[in-house]
Write a protein that holds these residues in place. Structure first.
Motif, PDB file in Angstrom:
ATOM      1  N   ARG A  81       0.785  -1.241   0.000  1.00 30.21           N
ATOM      2  CA  ARG A  81       0.000   0.000   0.000  1.00 30.21           C
ATOM      3  C   ARG A  81       0.819   1.295   0.000  1.00 30.21           C
ATOM      4  O   ARG A  81       0.504   2.223  -0.738  1.00 30.21           O
ATOM      5  N   PRO A  82       1.890   1.389   0.802  1.00 32.49           N
ATOM      6  CA  PRO A  82       2.684   2.632   0.746  1.00 32.49           C
ATOM      7  C   PRO A  82       3.320   2.850  -0.629  1.00 32.49           C
ATOM      8  O   PRO A  82       3.452   3.982  -1.086  1.00 32.49           O
ATOM      9  N   TYR A  83       3.684   1.755  -1.294  1.00 29.60           N
ATOM     10  CA  TYR A  83       4.303   1.883  -2.619  1.00 29.60           C
ATOM     11  C   TYR A  83       3.280   2.330  -3.656  1.00 29.60           C
ATOM     12  O   TYR A  83       3.599   3.006  -4.618  1.00 29.60           O
ATOM     13  N   ARG A  84       2.044   1.910  -3.426  1.00 30.25           N
ATOM     14  CA  ARG A  84       0.995   2.374  -4.340  1.00 30.25           C
ATOM     15  C   ARG A  84       0.806   3.883  -4.172  1.00 30.25           C
ATOM     16  O   ARG A  84       0.606   4.603  -5.150  1.00 30.25           O
ATOM     17  N   LEU A  85       0.907   4.348  -2.931  1.00 29.33           N
ATOM     18  CA  LEU A  85       0.836   5.799  -2.701  1.00 29.33           C
ATOM     19  C   LEU A  85       2.000   6.493  -3.412  1.00 29.33           C
ATOM     20  O   LEU A  85       1.822   7.533  -4.057  1.00 29.33           O
ATOM     21  N   ALA A  86       3.190   5.895  -3.307  1.00 27.77           N
ATOM     22  CA  ALA A  86       4.360   6.475  -3.979  1.00 27.77           C
ATOM     23  C   ALA A  86       4.122   6.592  -5.480  1.00 27.77           C
ATOM     24  O   ALA A  86       4.501   7.578  -6.117  1.00 27.77           O
ATOM     25  N   LYS A  87       3.469   5.580  -6.020  1.00 24.87           N
ATOM     26  CA  LYS A  87       3.178   5.580  -7.446  1.00 24.87           C
ATOM     27  C   LYS A  87       2.198   6.706  -7.790  1.00 24.87           C
ATOM     28  O   LYS A  87       2.348   7.381  -8.812  1.00 24.87           O
ATOM     29  N   LYS A  88       1.212   6.913  -6.940  1.00 31.60           N
ATOM     30  CA  LYS A  88       0.265   8.008  -7.170  1.00 31.60           C
ATOM     31  C   LYS A  88       0.977   9.356  -7.119  1.00 31.60           C
ATOM     32  O   LYS A  88       0.656  10.270  -7.877  1.00 31.60           O
ATOM     33  N   ILE A  89       1.934   9.467  -6.202  1.00 29.46           N
ATOM     34  CA  ILE A  89       2.701  10.718  -6.108  1.00 29.46           C
ATOM     35  C   ILE A  89       3.490  10.931  -7.400  1.00 29.46           C
ATOM     36  O   ILE A  89       3.496  12.020  -7.971  1.00 29.46           O
ATOM     37  N   ALA A  90       4.120   9.852  -7.858  1.00 36.46           N
ATOM     38  CA  ALA A  90       4.877   9.951  -9.113  1.00 36.46           C
ATOM     39  C   ALA A  90       3.953  10.327 -10.268  1.00 36.46           C
ATOM     40  O   ALA A  90       4.353  11.038 -11.195  1.00 36.46           O
ATOM     41  N   ALA A  91       2.717   9.878 -10.195  1.00 34.15           N
ATOM     42  CA  ALA A  91       1.763  10.188 -11.261  1.00 34.15           C
ATOM     43  C   ALA A  91       1.298  11.639 -11.187  1.00 34.15           C
ATOM     44  O   ALA A  91       0.805  12.184 -12.173  1.00 34.15           O
ATOM     45  N   GLY A  92       1.437  12.250 -10.006  1.00 39.91           N
ATOM     46  CA  GLY A  92       1.115  13.677  -9.921  1.00 39.91           C
ATOM     47  C   GLY A  92       0.204  14.103  -8.788  1.00 39.91           C
ATOM     48  O   GLY A  92      -0.226  15.250  -8.718  1.00 39.91           O
ATOM     49  N   VAL A  93      -0.114  13.183  -7.887  1.00 42.65           N
ATOM     50  CA  VAL A  93      -1.072  13.551  -6.844  1.00 42.65           C
ATOM     51  C   VAL A  93      -0.431  14.452  -5.788  1.00 42.65           C
ATOM     52  O   VAL A  93       0.752  14.322  -5.474  1.00 42.65           O
ATOM     53  N   GLN A  94      -1.220  15.403  -5.277  1.00 39.40           N
ATOM     54  CA  GLN A  94      -0.704  16.356  -4.284  1.00 39.40           C
ATOM     55  C   GLN A  94      -1.309  16.172  -2.901  1.00 39.40           C
ATOM     56  O   GLN A  94      -0.722  16.534  -1.910  1.00 39.40           O
ATOM     57  N   PHE A  95      -2.531  15.655  -2.861  1.00 40.81           N
ATOM     58  CA  PHE A  95      -3.119  15.336  -1.552  1.00 40.81           C
ATOM     59  C   PHE A  95      -3.924  14.047  -1.662  1.00 40.81           C
ATOM     60  O   PHE A  95      -4.463  13.737  -2.720  1.00 40.81           O
ATOM     61  N   VAL A  96      -3.930  13.303  -0.565  1.00 40.32           N
ATOM     62  CA  VAL A  96      -4.759  12.098  -0.546  1.00 40.32           C
ATOM     63  C   VAL A  96      -5.634  12.100   0.696  1.00 40.32           C
ATOM     64  O   VAL A  96      -5.269  12.642   1.743  1.00 40.32           O
ATOM     65  N   GLN A  97      -6.784  11.513   0.537  1.00 38.22           N
ATOM     66  CA  GLN A  97      -7.661  11.258   1.674  1.00 38.22           C
ATOM     67  C   GLN A  97      -7.730   9.751   1.821  1.00 38.22           C
ATOM     68  O   GLN A  97      -7.792   9.023   0.839  1.00 38.22           O
ATOM     69  N   THR A  98      -7.678   9.274   3.063  1.00 34.85           N
ATOM     70  CA  THR A  98      -7.638   7.819   3.254  1.00 34.85           C
ATOM     71  C   THR A  98      -9.041   7.260   3.455  1.00 34.85           C
ATOM     72  O   THR A  98      -9.988   7.979   3.775  1.00 34.85           O
ATOM     73  N   GLN A  99      -9.123   5.965   3.307  1.00 39.12           N
ATOM     74  CA  GLN A  99     -10.316   5.216   3.686  1.00 39.12           C
ATOM     75  C   GLN A  99     -10.581   5.492   5.178  1.00 39.12           C
ATOM     76  O   GLN A  99      -9.664   5.841   5.925  1.00 39.12           O
ATOM     77  N   CYS A 100     -11.817   5.330   5.603  1.00 43.85           N
ATOM     78  CA  CYS A 100     -12.193   5.568   7.009  1.00 43.85           C
ATOM     79  C   CYS A 100     -11.255   4.805   7.961  1.00 43.85           C
ATOM     80  O   CYS A 100     -11.045   3.601   7.789  1.00 43.85           O
ATOM     81  N   ILE A 101     -10.738   5.524   8.919  1.00 45.41           N
ATOM     82  CA  ILE A 101      -9.794   4.914   9.865  1.00 45.41           C
ATOM     83  C   ILE A 101     -10.530   4.475  11.128  1.00 45.41           C
ATOM     84  O   ILE A 101     -11.023   5.311  11.896  1.00 45.41           O
ATOM     85  N   PHE A 102     -10.620   3.174  11.326  1.00 47.72           N
ATOM     86  CA  PHE A 102     -11.140   2.636  12.588  1.00 47.72           C
ATOM     87  C   PHE A 102     -10.046   1.853  13.298  1.00 47.72           C
ATOM     88  O   PHE A 102     -10.048   1.719  14.497  1.00 47.72           O
ATOM     89  N   ASP A 103      -9.118   1.339  12.492  1.00 49.07           N
ATOM     90  CA  ASP A 103      -8.013   0.560  13.043  1.00 49.07           C
ATOM     91  C   ASP A 103      -6.771   1.463  13.052  1.00 49.07           C
ATOM     92  O   ASP A 103      -5.990   1.481  12.101  1.00 49.07           O
ATOM     93  N   LEU A 104      -6.636   2.200  14.147  1.00 44.89           N
ATOM     94  CA  LEU A 104      -5.550   3.183  14.210  1.00 44.89           C
ATOM     95  C   LEU A 104      -4.175   2.538  14.246  1.00 44.89           C
ATOM     96  O   LEU A 104      -3.204   3.109  13.757  1.00 44.89           O
ATOM     97  N   ASP A 105      -4.103   1.341  14.824  1.00 44.54           N
ATOM     98  CA  ASP A 105      -2.797   0.667  14.888  1.00 44.54           C
ATOM     99  C   ASP A 105      -2.301   0.373  13.473  1.00 44.54           C
ATOM    100  O   ASP A 105      -1.134   0.600  13.156  1.00 44.54           O
ATOM    101  N   ARG A 106      -3.198  -0.153  12.688  1.00 43.10           N
ATOM    102  CA  ARG A 106      -2.812  -0.456  11.305  1.00 43.10           C
ATOM    103  C   ARG A 106      -2.482   0.836  10.556  1.00 43.10           C
ATOM    104  O   ARG A 106      -1.528   0.902   9.782  1.00 43.10           O
ATOM    105  N   PHE A 107      -3.260   1.890  10.797  1.00 41.21           N
ATOM    106  CA  PHE A 107      -2.993   3.158  10.134  1.00 41.21           C
ATOM    107  C   PHE A 107      -1.594   3.672  10.518  1.00 41.21           C
ATOM    108  O   PHE A 107      -0.831   4.132   9.669  1.00 41.21           O
ATOM    109  N   GLU A 108      -1.267   3.553  11.788  1.00 39.87           N
ATOM    110  CA  GLU A 108       0.049   4.042  12.233  1.00 39.87           C
ATOM    111  C   GLU A 108       1.183   3.224  11.627  1.00 39.87           C
ATOM    112  O   GLU A 108       2.232   3.767  11.291  1.00 39.87           O
ATOM    113  N   LYS A 109       0.939   1.933  11.487  1.00 38.32           N
ATOM    114  CA  LYS A 109       1.942   1.073  10.847  1.00 38.32           C
ATOM    115  C   LYS A 109       2.163   1.509   9.399  1.00 38.32           C
ATOM    116  O   LYS A 109       3.277   1.563   8.902  1.00 38.32           O
ATOM    117  N   TRP A 110       1.053   1.803   8.745  1.00 38.42           N
ATOM    118  CA  TRP A 110       1.122   2.279   7.351  1.00 38.42           C
ATOM    119  C   TRP A 110       1.878   3.602   7.292  1.00 38.42           C
ATOM    120  O   TRP A 110       2.754   3.803   6.456  1.00 38.42           O
TER     121      TRP A 110
END
Lengths: 229, 308
Positions: free
Chosen positions: B174-203
């Protein structure tokens, strides 16, 4: 049948660059009939590849084999032993064959030597035409045997559109207007009133638009399962 | 350096923790309710995401509602999925929206059509979300359409957004997919709803390790849960979403489920503000829009910064 077209040799040579023991594998089904991936084409491709690599100064061991159908595990299993020693299999089957081989021989690298084109048939020697998209909900009864989904460039169900001229499609002079053909056919059969109803939007969920499809036939299933096990 | 394209970009650029809201257009041409919700949170969010036929259900178009918001002096983030339009329509609609002042675009794939109210529809998917992001960037920066032809006039500056889902699989990718989006030109992202904060922090850990938080503004997605049923539904029926059992248990044990749902959302936003690399929050209070002001205030994010 599934109609294929061999990839340009330069593209094949490029994808085979890292490999030194190559088997070009023909398929005895559709692609033999459409003269793109059968025994003859496999032998030719192997010979040409060998010369190509020699010219590049990277000699390679390349041979060819052909099997009956690359899309059936039964035949793939029969072949497995024969192709054991190769680094790579260049499959001249359609995309179905390449994937069936990959699934069944998961430790082997199977690369595609064809561009799979379409479901179609030969119009004349050396000319093949697309006439089915596999939409999962056949309408040939409505049109008396001419498919508007595959043969109309816009897949119209209430054609012909305004781009039909002299029996040809606006996309190309080489493409017949499917709705001109349907119109003539229905007239000839005395059922021209089939042109009249406004056909509702098609349910595309039976096609690939509903996601990758699987057909399950419970009556046929038991046998297959026991055989695979 | 270009001037920021929008108020949202300005707030993010200034280093303030940004807040966006979300509006779901109606299954009719009557947008009074949307206007009402927009008004309710007008002082509490920088901009409003407007969903694009969300979950493949036919609704007033995101661009149509964006026009209404612009008339109200509010800032839209126009969501554009690649599910329903080919590259001709996508590019044309982007120009159309930009022509009346839309500056924030969020490019996404879109749920499959079979989930919506037109399950027999074709799924266009001519482009994928990555290609669409890149196409928007190239229209803006290189003045060309996908097919190579030039725009007759340069686009105004546009702020390009996308989504990221830390809860989908394969997790390590997943982080690499974000990197790819950045390379494609994205400037801001909004994430899926966060209920599992531990997993979000790991990400986020991996995101920081890759330095991505310095290249893109990451806004955490937060949805207040209204009921135990809603939590269970999201846990069991929404793919790419993780609702931990602990959260379900906490709701189960609460007297007032709604109040607890709000508390959870507010705590989540407070935690997000502590995580290095999180630049803001995207509050998706679907069918509970009236709570956004309270959520934003109790999360310590009110008043919103003045940037103009």
């Amino acid at each position: 049948m599934i109609v294929g077209d061999r990839k340009p040799l330069a593209e094949i040579a490029e994808m085979l660059q890292p490999y030194n023991k190559i088997c070009v594998l023909g398929c005895g089904a559709c692609v033999t009939v459409c003269l793109s991936g059968g025994e003859k084409e496999a032998a030719e491709t192997a010979a040409t590849l060998s010369i190509w690599r020699k010219k590049e100064g990277k000699e390679v061991e390349v041979s060819s084999e052909t099997m009956l159908r690359q899309c059936e595990y039964e035949y793939i299993d029969e072949l497995a032993e024969k192709i054991k020693g190769y680094d790579v299999i260049l499959s001249l089957a359609c995309g179905v064959g390449v994937q069936a081989m990959t699934e069944r021989l998961s430790d082997k690298v199977i690369l595609p030597g064809l561009n799979t084109q379409f479901f179609g048939y030969p119009l004349e020697q050396g000319v093949w035409t697309e006439n089915c998209l596999g939409c999962g909900d056949c309408v040939l009864d409505m049109t008396m045997g001419i498919c508007p989904i595959a043969r109309c460039s816009k897949s119209m169900l209430n054609g012909p559109c305004g781009g039909s001229q002299d029996g040809k499609c606006e996309v190309s002079e080489d493409v017949d207007c499917a709705w001109q053909l349907i119109y003539e056919r229905l007239g000839k059969l005395g059922v021209i009133d089939r042109m009249d109803p406004v056909q509702p939007p098609k349910d595309w969920s039976t096609s690939h638009h509903g996601g990758p499809r699987t057909v399950v036939r419970e009556d046929a299933r038991v046998e297959t399962t026991s055989e695979q096990a | 350096m270009k001037q920021p394209a929008s108020k949202l970009e300005k707030v993010l650029k200034s280093g303030h923790f940004a807040v966006t809201g979300e509006l779901g257009p109606p299954k009719s041409a009557d947008v009074e309710t949307v206007k009402h919700h927009a008004d309710e949170m007008r002082n509490h969010v920088e901009a409003y995401n407007i969903t694009d036929n969300q979950t493949a259900i036919v609704r007033t178009s995101s661009i149509g509602v964006a026009a209404t918001l612009m008339q109200m002096g509010l800032e839209p983030v126009v969501q554009m999925t690649v599910r329903d339009r080919n590259r001709i329509a996508l590019q044309g609609d982007l120009l159309g929206a930009a022509s009346f002042g839309v500056r924030n675009f969020l490019c996404l794939q879109g749920d499959h059509g079979k989930f919506g109210n037109e399950p027999g529809s074709k799924n266009v998917n001519d482009l994928d979300s990555m290609q669409w992001i890149n196409a928007v960037k190239r229209m803006r920066d290189d003045n060309v359409f996908i097919g190579g032809e030039e725009l007759e006039h340069p686009l105004p500056n546009i702020f390009i957004g996308a989504v990221a889902n830390p809860f989908a699989d394969p997790f390590e990718y997943r982080p690499y997919r974000l990197a790819k989006k950045i390379a494609a030109g994205v400037q801001f992202v909004q994430t899926q709803c966060i209920f599992d904060l531990d997993r979000f922090e790991k990400w986020m850990e991996k995101v920081r390790e890759l330095g991505l938080h310095e290249k893109v503004y990451i806004m955490g997605g937060v949805t207040p849960i209204k009921s135990l049923g809603a939590a269970r539904y999201m846990k069991n029926n929404v793919s790419g979403m993780i609702v931990p059992d602990a959260l379900i248990d906490r709701l189960k044990g609460a007297q007032d489920k709604k109040k607890e749902g709000l508390n959870i959302a507010i705590e989540t936003i407070q935690r997000l503000q502590e995580i290095e690399g999180v630049a803001g929050v995207h509050v998706m209070a679907i069918a509970w829009e009236e709570m956004v002001p309270e959520i934003v205030e109790r999360a310590g994010l009110y008043p919103r910064p003045a940037v103009d």
